[in-house]
Design a protein around this motif. Sequence first.
Motif, PDB file in Angstrom:
ATOM      1  N   PHE A   1      -0.895  -4.773   3.353  1.00 48.87           N
ATOM      2  CA  PHE A   1      -1.539  -5.246   4.343  1.00 48.87           C
ATOM      3  C   PHE A   1      -0.773  -5.820   5.979  1.00 48.87           C
ATOM      4  N   MET A   2       0.566  -6.466   5.062  1.00 49.70           N
ATOM      5  CA  MET A   2       1.679  -6.705   6.058  1.00 49.70           C
ATOM      6  C   MET A   2       2.075  -5.559   7.027  1.00 49.70           C
ATOM      7  N   TRP A   3       2.384  -4.603   6.168  1.00 54.58           N
ATOM      8  CA  TRP A   3       2.686  -3.134   7.002  1.00 54.58           C
ATOM      9  C   TRP A   3       1.636  -2.792   8.114  1.00 54.58           C
ATOM     10  N   LEU A   4       0.378  -2.876   7.655  1.00 55.45           N
ATOM     11  CA  LEU A   4      -0.825  -2.685   8.549  1.00 55.45           C
ATOM     12  C   LEU A   4      -0.809  -3.701   9.748  1.00 55.45           C
ATOM     13  N   LEU A   5      -0.509  -4.793   9.570  1.00 57.02           N
ATOM     14  CA  LEU A   5      -0.335  -5.968  10.650  1.00 57.02           C
ATOM     15  C   LEU A   5       0.628  -5.521  11.517  1.00 57.02           C
ATOM     16  N   VAL A   6       1.837  -5.417  11.026  1.00 56.00           N
ATOM     17  CA  VAL A   6       3.161  -5.557  11.873  1.00 56.00           C
ATOM     18  C   VAL A   6       3.331  -4.230  12.526  1.00 56.00           C
ATOM     19  N   VAL A   7       3.576  -3.250  11.718  1.00 59.89           N
ATOM     20  CA  VAL A   7       4.126  -1.990  12.176  1.00 59.89           C
ATOM     21  C   VAL A   7       3.296  -1.183  13.491  1.00 59.89           C
TER      22      VAL A   7
ATOM     23  N   TRP B   1      -2.236   3.440  18.070  1.00 59.91           N
ATOM     24  CA  TRP B   1      -2.300   2.648  16.988  1.00 59.91           C
ATOM     25  C   TRP B   1      -2.973   3.062  15.833  1.00 59.91           C
ATOM     26  N   THR B   2      -3.937   4.013  15.932  1.00 56.96           N
ATOM     27  CA  THR B   2      -4.551   4.452  14.875  1.00 56.96           C
ATOM     28  C   THR B   2      -3.734   5.747  14.033  1.00 56.96           C
ATOM     29  N   THR B   3      -3.196   6.437  14.950  1.00 53.46           N
ATOM     30  CA  THR B   3      -1.996   7.380  14.404  1.00 53.46           C
ATOM     31  C   THR B   3      -1.300   6.875  13.297  1.00 53.46           C
ATOM     32  N   ILE B   4      -0.319   5.882  14.093  1.00 54.89           N
ATOM     33  CA  ILE B   4       0.676   5.044  13.263  1.00 54.89           C
ATOM     34  C   ILE B   4      -0.008   4.338  11.920  1.00 54.89           C
ATOM     35  N   THR B   5      -1.307   3.912  12.344  1.00 49.18           N
ATOM     36  CA  THR B   5      -1.818   3.135  11.086  1.00 49.18           C
ATOM     37  C   THR B   5      -2.032   4.304   9.860  1.00 49.18           C
ATOM     38  N   ILE B   6      -2.585   5.194  10.188  1.00 51.14           N
ATOM     39  CA  ILE B   6      -2.475   6.311   9.040  1.00 51.14           C
ATOM     40  C   ILE B   6      -1.083   6.514   8.342  1.00 51.14           C
ATOM     41  N   THR B   7       0.068   6.641   9.387  1.00 51.98           N
ATOM     42  CA  THR B   7       1.315   6.745   8.885  1.00 51.98           C
ATOM     43  C   THR B   7       1.889   5.783   7.994  1.00 51.98           C
ATOM     44  N   VAL B   8       1.363   4.593   8.254  1.00 50.96           N
ATOM     45  CA  VAL B   8       1.813   3.208   7.520  1.00 50.96           C
ATOM     46  C   VAL B   8       1.033   3.252   6.152  1.00 50.96           C
ATOM     47  N   LEU B   9      -0.161   3.655   6.313  1.00 49.88           N
ATOM     48  CA  LEU B   9      -0.945   3.932   4.809  1.00 49.88           C
ATOM     49  C   LEU B   9      -0.210   4.435   3.932  1.00 49.88           C
ATOM     50  N   LYS B  10       0.369   5.754   4.704  1.00 49.39           N
ATOM     51  CA  LYS B  10       0.852   6.627   3.690  1.00 49.39           C
ATOM     52  C   LYS B  10       2.298   6.593   3.172  1.00 49.39           C
ATOM     53  N   VAL B  11       2.822   5.377   3.762  1.00 49.64           N
ATOM     54  CA  VAL B  11       4.376   5.286   4.036  1.00 49.64           C
ATOM     55  C   VAL B  11       5.004   5.416   2.339  1.00 49.64           C
ATOM     56  N   PHE B  12       5.997   6.082   2.028  1.00 55.58           N
ATOM     57  CA  PHE B  12       6.546   6.346   0.880  1.00 55.58           C
ATOM     58  C   PHE B  12       8.072   6.272   0.958  1.00 55.58           C
ATOM     59  N   ASP B  13       8.692   7.184   1.905  1.00 58.10           N
ATOM     60  CA  ASP B  13       9.941   7.502   1.742  1.00 58.10           C
ATOM     61  C   ASP B  13      10.830   6.482   1.903  1.00 58.10           C
ATOM     62  N   VAL B  14      10.377   5.556   3.162  1.00 60.35           N
ATOM     63  CA  VAL B  14      11.415   4.143   3.424  1.00 60.35           C
ATOM     64  C   VAL B  14      11.672   3.408   2.117  1.00 60.35           C
ATOM     65  N   VAL B  15      10.484   2.909   1.633  1.00 60.07           N
ATOM     66  CA  VAL B  15      10.263   2.143   0.585  1.00 60.07           C
ATOM     67  C   VAL B  15      11.389   2.823  -0.705  1.00 60.07           C
ATOM     68  N   MET B  16      11.172   3.813  -0.830  1.00 60.00           N
ATOM     69  CA  MET B  16      11.723   4.530  -1.865  1.00 60.00           C
ATOM     70  C   MET B  16      13.187   4.802  -1.830  1.00 60.00           C
ATOM     71  N   ALA B  17      13.565   5.156  -0.662  1.00 59.02           N
ATOM     72  CA  ALA B  17      15.049   5.280  -0.481  1.00 59.02           C
ATOM     73  C   ALA B  17      15.760   3.773  -0.073  1.00 59.02           C
ATOM     74  N   MET B  18      15.006   2.771   0.085  1.00 56.12           N
ATOM     75  CA  MET B  18      15.827   1.505   0.454  1.00 56.12           C
ATOM     76  C   MET B  18      15.800   0.802  -0.707  1.00 56.12           C
ATOM     77  N   THR B  19      14.731   0.504  -1.409  1.00 54.39           N
ATOM     78  CA  THR B  19      14.636  -0.435  -2.507  1.00 54.39           C
ATOM     79  C   THR B  19      14.076   0.278  -3.957  1.00 54.39           C
ATOM     80  N   GLY B  20      13.410   1.571  -3.965  1.00 53.53           N
ATOM     81  CA  GLY B  20      12.873   2.054  -4.942  1.00 53.53           C
ATOM     82  C   GLY B  20      11.546   1.095  -5.236  1.00 53.53           C
ATOM     83  N   GLY B  21      11.093   0.258  -4.416  1.00 57.24           N
ATOM     84  CA  GLY B  21       9.869  -0.712  -4.789  1.00 57.24           C
ATOM     85  C   GLY B  21      10.251  -1.677  -5.549  1.00 57.24           C
ATOM     86  N   GLN B  22      11.395  -1.934  -5.739  1.00 57.00           N
ATOM     87  CA  GLN B  22      12.068  -3.242  -6.190  1.00 57.00           C
ATOM     88  C   GLN B  22      11.767  -4.520  -5.383  1.00 57.00           C
ATOM     89  N   TRP B  23      12.038  -5.635  -5.796  1.00 58.51           N
ATOM     90  CA  TRP B  23      12.029  -6.703  -5.258  1.00 58.51           C
ATOM     91  C   TRP B  23      10.776  -7.313  -4.399  1.00 58.51           C
TER      92      TRP B  23
END
Length: 334
Positions: free
Chosen positions: A111-117, A260-282
């Motif tokens: 939800f935060m990603w959808l609001l901000v990005v 806005w809607t195109t970036i929103t769809i990208t945000v909903l499917k975001v995986f690579d950034v979180v996996m590469a940076m933190t692996g979903g930790q913290w």
Amino acid sequence: MNEALIQTITAVVVSIAFCLLYFAGSNLLLDKLVDASSGSKNRKEGIKSGIRPWLFLAPAMLLLGVYLFYPLFETFRLSFFDATGETFVGLSNYTWVFTDQNFLITIRNNFMWLLVVPATATAFGLIVAVLADRVWWGHFAKSMVFMPMAISFVGASVIWKFVFDFKGPDSEQIGLLNAMVMGLGRKPQAWVTIPFWNNFFLMAILVWIQTGFAMVILSAALRGVPQDTIEAARIDGASELQIFFEIMVPQVMSTILVVWTTITITVLKVFDVVMAMTGGQWDTSVLANLMYDWMFRGGGDYGRSSTLAMVLMFAVVPVMAFNIRRFRTEEAQR
């Protein structure tokens, strides 16, 4: 290297040859079958005209069926089964989803990603598109802003890992952000481990990437704003801010919504950034990461991972439907 190049060329040649043979052969077969049937010449031509487009669509529809519709149906089916995919458990997986603490944290993060990005990337893209056209080096500025779009999400994450890097309180820091903080007399921080705020540090990466996309689309839309209207507003005494908010923005609002809607769809499917940076930790996990964890870590759970995949799909569908509906409305108005 040579072997790989030969294999690539061979694959391309075989693929093209197969396509040519398919279309030539299918059209020849259609002509023979229809010509051999009874009926007038006009009727036969009408049958050919009706069937021929489907011959071109058939390979794409077959691929969509095999790689999209069947996996979607199978994922939906598995969401009603247990971890092994053999025992029917009804709606228990969906009940678990909305009571699991990790899932609730993940939904909060999404939800935060959808609001901000989407809002931030679209706003920055619009600002750059407007300001870059007012300076002589605007094309260079646009190129620099667009450049991150050429980098993969994993590649961008590696770059930003160096920006957020933390070597320990008593070690020499190489991270750009910690260097700036230490220059201000503050202590360095392990930025990606700070709960809640670390999500915003990860969001900055996607904003950095998507701003270039928003800028290119909105820059093209702004060129369609009539210059006569802008000049008339200036003659009437309107300030540049008034021209921007009351003339430019309304004129390109439909394009802003598409971006806005195109970036929103990208945000909903975001995986690579979180996996590469933190692996979903913290507490940084998002839906795609949680689905990956349940499917590919800890032995795999077909039921719960499929349920999370369906939740992700249900989240994306309304945004896509809104985009399609708006596109059809614009087409009807033309």
